[in-house]
Design an enzyme around this catalytic site. Structure first.
Site, PDB file in Angstrom:
ATOM      1  N   LYS A  50       0.841  -1.197   0.000  1.00  0.00           N
ATOM      2  CA  LYS A  50       0.000   0.000   0.000  1.00  0.00           C
ATOM      3  C   LYS A  50       0.880   1.253   0.000  1.00  0.00           C
ATOM      4  O   LYS A  50       0.706   2.152  -0.802  1.00  0.00           O
ATOM      5  CB  LYS A  50      -0.890  -0.054   1.245  1.00  0.00           C
ATOM      6  CG  LYS A  50      -1.852   1.082   1.394  1.00  0.00           C
ATOM      7  CD  LYS A  50      -2.809   0.791   2.541  1.00  0.00           C
ATOM      8  CE  LYS A  50      -3.570   2.030   2.930  1.00  0.00           C
ATOM      9  NZ  LYS A  50      -4.527   1.767   4.027  1.00  0.00           N
ATOM     10  N   GLU A  70      10.444  -4.688   4.656  1.00  0.00           N
ATOM     11  CA  GLU A  70      10.567  -6.074   4.170  1.00  0.00           C
ATOM     12  C   GLU A  70      10.264  -6.148   2.678  1.00  0.00           C
ATOM     13  O   GLU A  70      11.009  -6.752   1.895  1.00  0.00           O
ATOM     14  CB  GLU A  70       9.585  -6.995   4.919  1.00  0.00           C
ATOM     15  CG  GLU A  70       9.889  -7.211   6.392  1.00  0.00           C
ATOM     16  CD  GLU A  70       9.257  -6.161   7.297  1.00  0.00           C
ATOM     17  OE1 GLU A  70       8.908  -5.056   6.805  1.00  0.00           O
ATOM     18  OE2 GLU A  70       9.124  -6.434   8.498  1.00  0.00           O
ATOM     19  N   GLY A 100      -4.891  -2.368   5.455  1.00  0.00           N
ATOM     20  CA  GLY A 100      -4.106  -3.498   4.958  1.00  0.00           C
ATOM     21  C   GLY A 100      -4.777  -4.839   5.197  1.00  0.00           C
ATOM     22  O   GLY A 100      -4.907  -5.664   4.293  1.00  0.00           O
ATOM     23  N   ARG A 101      -5.236  -5.062   6.434  1.00  0.00           N
ATOM     24  CA  ARG A 101      -5.816  -6.375   6.757  1.00  0.00           C
ATOM     25  C   ARG A 101      -7.229  -6.536   6.217  1.00  0.00           C
ATOM     26  O   ARG A 101      -7.856  -7.568   6.427  1.00  0.00           O
ATOM     27  CB  ARG A 101      -5.759  -6.612   8.269  1.00  0.00           C
ATOM     28  CG  ARG A 101      -6.413  -5.528   9.105  1.00  0.00           C
ATOM     29  CD  ARG A 101      -5.999  -5.655  10.567  1.00  0.00           C
ATOM     30  NE  ARG A 101      -6.479  -4.561  11.403  1.00  0.00           N
ATOM     31  CZ  ARG A 101      -5.837  -3.420  11.567  1.00  0.00           C
ATOM     32  NH1 ARG A 101      -4.717  -3.182  10.926  1.00  0.00           N
ATOM     33  NH2 ARG A 101      -6.327  -2.484  12.372  1.00  0.00           N
ATOM     34  N   GLU A 120      -4.819  -7.643  15.171  1.00  0.00           N
ATOM     35  CA  GLU A 120      -4.304  -6.320  14.841  1.00  0.00           C
ATOM     36  C   GLU A 120      -5.451  -5.304  14.942  1.00  0.00           C
ATOM     37  O   GLU A 120      -5.229  -4.140  15.244  1.00  0.00           O
ATOM     38  CB  GLU A 120      -3.667  -6.297  13.450  1.00  0.00           C
ATOM     39  CG  GLU A 120      -2.685  -5.141  13.286  1.00  0.00           C
ATOM     40  CD  GLU A 120      -1.904  -5.175  11.974  1.00  0.00           C
ATOM     41  OE1 GLU A 120      -2.483  -5.567  10.948  1.00  0.00           O
ATOM     42  OE2 GLU A 120      -0.728  -4.801  11.976  1.00  0.00           O
ATOM     43  N   HIS A 159      -4.835 -34.519  17.020  1.00  0.00           N
ATOM     44  CA  HIS A 159      -3.743 -35.383  17.460  1.00  0.00           C
ATOM     45  C   HIS A 159      -2.640 -34.587  18.131  1.00  0.00           C
ATOM     46  O   HIS A 159      -1.533 -35.087  18.312  1.00  0.00           O
ATOM     47  CB  HIS A 159      -3.203 -36.184  16.277  1.00  0.00           C
ATOM     48  CG  HIS A 159      -4.241 -37.099  15.718  1.00  0.00           C
ATOM     49  ND1 HIS A 159      -4.333 -38.418  16.067  1.00  0.00           N
ATOM     50  CD2 HIS A 159      -5.285 -36.854  14.884  1.00  0.00           C
ATOM     51  CE1 HIS A 159      -5.374 -38.966  15.443  1.00  0.00           C
ATOM     52  NE2 HIS A 159      -5.974 -38.031  14.719  1.00  0.00           N
ATOM     53  N   LYS A 191       9.343  -1.241  14.690  1.00  0.00           N
ATOM     54  CA  LYS A 191       9.845  -0.860  13.365  1.00  0.00           C
ATOM     55  C   LYS A 191      10.873   0.260  13.484  1.00  0.00           C
ATOM     56  O   LYS A 191      11.937   0.230  12.876  1.00  0.00           O
ATOM     57  CB  LYS A 191       8.689  -0.315  12.500  1.00  0.00           C
ATOM     58  CG  LYS A 191       7.862  -1.325  11.788  1.00  0.00           C
ATOM     59  CD  LYS A 191       7.105  -0.596  10.667  1.00  0.00           C
ATOM     60  CE  LYS A 191       5.666  -0.978  10.594  1.00  0.00           C
ATOM     61  NZ  LYS A 191       4.863  -0.181   9.677  1.00  0.00           N
TER      62      LYS A 191
HETATM   63  C1  G6Q Z   1      -2.569  -4.100   8.138  1.00  0.00           C
HETATM   64  C2  G6Q Z   1      -1.331  -3.455   8.478  1.00  0.00           C
HETATM   65  C3  G6Q Z   1      -0.078  -4.121   7.935  1.00  0.00           C
HETATM   66  C4  G6Q Z   1       0.262  -3.785   6.502  1.00  0.00           C
HETATM   67  C5  G6Q Z   1       1.712  -4.192   6.238  1.00  0.00           C
HETATM   68  C6  G6Q Z   1       2.125  -3.962   4.811  1.00  0.00           C
HETATM   69  O1  G6Q Z   1      -3.663  -3.699   8.438  1.00  0.00           O
HETATM   70  O2  G6Q Z   1      -1.406  -2.133   8.161  1.00  0.00           O
HETATM   71  O3  G6Q Z   1      -0.093  -5.517   8.073  1.00  0.00           O
HETATM   72  O4  G6Q Z   1      -0.608  -4.410   5.623  1.00  0.00           O
HETATM   73  O5  G6Q Z   1       2.542  -3.502   7.106  1.00  0.00           O
HETATM   74  O6  G6Q Z   1       2.035  -2.621   4.480  1.00  0.00           O
HETATM   75  P1  G6Q Z   1       2.208  -2.128   3.004  1.00  0.00           P
HETATM   76  O7  G6Q Z   1       1.105  -2.725   2.189  1.00  0.00           O
HETATM   77  O8  G6Q Z   1       2.134  -0.638   3.047  1.00  0.00           O
HETATM   78  O9  G6Q Z   1       3.545  -2.634   2.530  1.00  0.00           O
END
Ligand code: G6Q
Length: 553
Positions: free
Chosen positions: A219, A225, A281-282, A367, A398, A518
């Site tokens: 996003k 990462e 994001g989620r 989250e 199991h 972070k």
């Molecule tokens: C979700 C969070 C988080 C996000 C990641 C990736 O609700 O905001 O999990 O999706 O940190 O972020 P980017 O899509 O900006 O790389």
């Protein structure tokens, strides 16, 4: 990071949770219910198993094996009303900026709104924009899937690697696994998320760069990462393809809200699929973040999945609460979390394709609702999100089910199962489903000492073989796992999480808790990499760890 409002924006007025009449009633009612066994609740009401069920958007929920009476449900439903859940729901669906700490609308429901519906944010109808992106995604996917899209050396694409993390990874991975049955089998899909180089190395080790397409899903397009992995992918591709920069455009596409950074990376914005700041994001697996899903299952199946999401949205928005699946799930989870001190909820899908569903829900639930202050900034005096976890059945039986049956903790379970298997083979499916029903039955009713003795068990062994029962569970059933049903299941939990958040009076849509680590990592990276011994100003433990690593690396 989003711009932050100077003063706290207006909110729907609700009295603090602890002072709501329903909350107070639940407190005293919980004492009454503490000693009530599911065996007695079932014995007193022969219709209970049929009565305490609900159907919504084609999903069936049996919640009869919960430690609730009609009175409990009445008060829980009153809690939803007193919390003004309806008003909050309308605020979300109509695009109000309910994510107050980031000053954003929360409109994942717009991602699956049918053409012609209108949802206005900041004076602009967002639904046509959603469909424009969907159409562009579909055209792109058709080109790749048909072999029309060619790589730098004129070979069609055979491998798709999604690079993303968190919300830009968990949804795509889960959906790919869940819908593998519908996927184009001559395409290989890989998902790279971890900054651990092993993740990238293993993902590409058997791939031919000439046939590989990378989707950089981010996003913000600034995530450590993802950008590290994206640059590594770029280097890997260029090395394999003779260093021709012009290869990038053929082998990289981006999913992002940040056109400037995408361009800087070298990806043509013609190959960028956008979304908007009102998609968290989620909550983004059905935005352009789902590009890998659409490549796997095709545009038609993808649209069917969106239709499933939308059906559940409508169910949540319009069904009376006593028949409303997300609301019932949320109320029951609050009942155990806040009145029975349950620390966790297990998600147990009896469907191999849903193997990543519990992991996906961990982010969605924890989250969103792992928060310790209310929307007003006051410290909460009750538990918020439980820990969600789980594994597909029957494997868990199991291993950890022992604790659920006989341990000292109360672990409410959601069993998810399907009438039909996508791969029917002999008696497998009947055996699978028999295990779902058996587990729910065993948890609820257990086995008394008398029953154990009657089986001829030696006295000394009896306590070990007793199952106290009274352990609650839900059973969620659907016909079979299709794209439509996956959409419904995800939306079910999204709205469950929303309902929990409204009742707990927290912001389910921010995630400030991920920031501190972070920021500290950014400080520590140069301290590990600098050739000269750095001056360290952490605590003595962190300083020592850094020095040790520097000596040994
Ligand atoms: C979700 C969070 C988080 C996000 C990641 C990736 O609700 O905001 O999990 O999706 O940190 O972020 P980017 O899509 O900006 O790389």
């Amino acid at each position: 990071m989003a711009s932050v409002a100077k003063s706290r924006p207006k909110q729907i007025k609700v009295k603090p949770l602890a002072s709501l009449a329903a909350w107070k009633q639940l407190k005293s009612h919980a004492k009454e219910m503490a000693g009530v066994h599911l065996r007695d609740l079932f014995a007193d009401d022969p219709q209970r198993g049929e009565r305490l069920t609900a159907e919504g958007a084609g999903l069936f929920l049996d919640y009869s094996k919960n430690r609730v009476k009609d009175e409990t449900l009445r008060i829980l439903l009153a809690l939803a009303e007193e919390s003004k859940l309806r008003e909050h729901t309308e605020a979300m669906f109509s695009g109000e900026k309910i994510n107050i700490t980031e000053k954003r609308a929360v409109l994942h429901v717009a991602l699956r709104a049918p053409k012609g519906q209108s949802i206005v944010v900041d004076g602009e109808d967002v639904v046509p924009k959603v469909h424009e992106v969907l159409d562009r995604m579909a055209a792109f996917c058709d080109r790749v899937r048909s072999g029309e899209w060619k790589g730098f050396t004129d070979k069609p694409i055979k491998n798709v690697v999604n690079i993303g993390i968190g919300g830009s990874d968990l949804g795509p991975v889960m959906a790919y696994e869940a819908l593998k049955h519908y996927s184009k089998r001559d395409l290989t899909f890989r998902f790279v998320s971890n900054v651990d180089s092993t993740d990238f190395a293993e993902a590409v080790q058997d791939l031919d760069a000439e046939e590989t397409l990378f989707i950089v899903s981010s996003k913000t397009f600034t995530t450590l990462e993802t950008m590290t992995n994206a640059h590594t992918a770029r280097t890997w591709l260029l090395e394999k393809l003779g260093g021709h920069e012009s290869a990038i455009a053929k082998h990289f596409v981006a999913v992002s809200t940040n056109a400037a950074e995408v361009t800087k990376f070298g990806i043509d914005t013609a190959n960028m699929f956008g979304f908007w700041d009102w998609v968290g994001g989620r909550y983004s697996m059905d935005s352009a973040i789902g590009l890998s899903t659409m490549l796997a299952i095709g545009p038609e199946n993808y649209r069917a999945m969106l239709g499933g999401f939308h059906e559940m949205d409508e169910h949540f928005r319009t069904a009376p609460y006593e028949k409303n699946l997300p609301v019932l799930l949320a109320l029951l989870s609050i009942w155990y979390t806040d009145f029975f001190d349950a620390q966790t909820i297990a998600i147990l899908p009896y469907e191999q394709y849903l193997k990543r569903f519990p992991a996906y829900l961990q982010q969605l639930t924890m989250e969103s609702n792992g928060k310790h202050v209310t929307l007003k900034g006051a410290e909460v005096r009750y538990n918020t999100s439980p820990i969600y976890w789980g594994e597909p059945g029957t494997n868990g039986q199991h291993s950890f089910y022992q604790l659920i049956h006989q341990g000292t903790r109360l672990i409410p379970c959601d069993f998810i199962a399907f009438d039909k298997s996508l791969n029917p083979l002999g008696r497998h499916h009947d055996m699978l489903i028999a295990n779902v029903f058996a587990q729910a039955e065993a948890l609820a009713f257990g086995k008394t000492a008398e029953q154990v003795k009657a089986e001829g068990t030696a006295d000394w062994l009896v306590p070990h073989r007793v199952f106290e029962g009274n352990r609650p569970s839900n059973v969620i059933l659907a016909e079979k796992l299709t794209p439509v049903v996956l959409g419904k299941l995800v939306a079910l939990y999204e709205h469950c999480v929303f309902t929990q958040g409204v009742i707990w009076q927290i912001n389910s849509f921010d995630q400030w808790g991920v920031e501190l680590g972070k920021a500290l990592a950014q400080k520590i990276i140069p301290e590990l990499e600098n050739a000269a011994e750095p001056e360290l100003h952490h605590d003595s433990s962190t300083n020592h760890l850094i020095r040790l690593y520097r000596q040994k690396k």
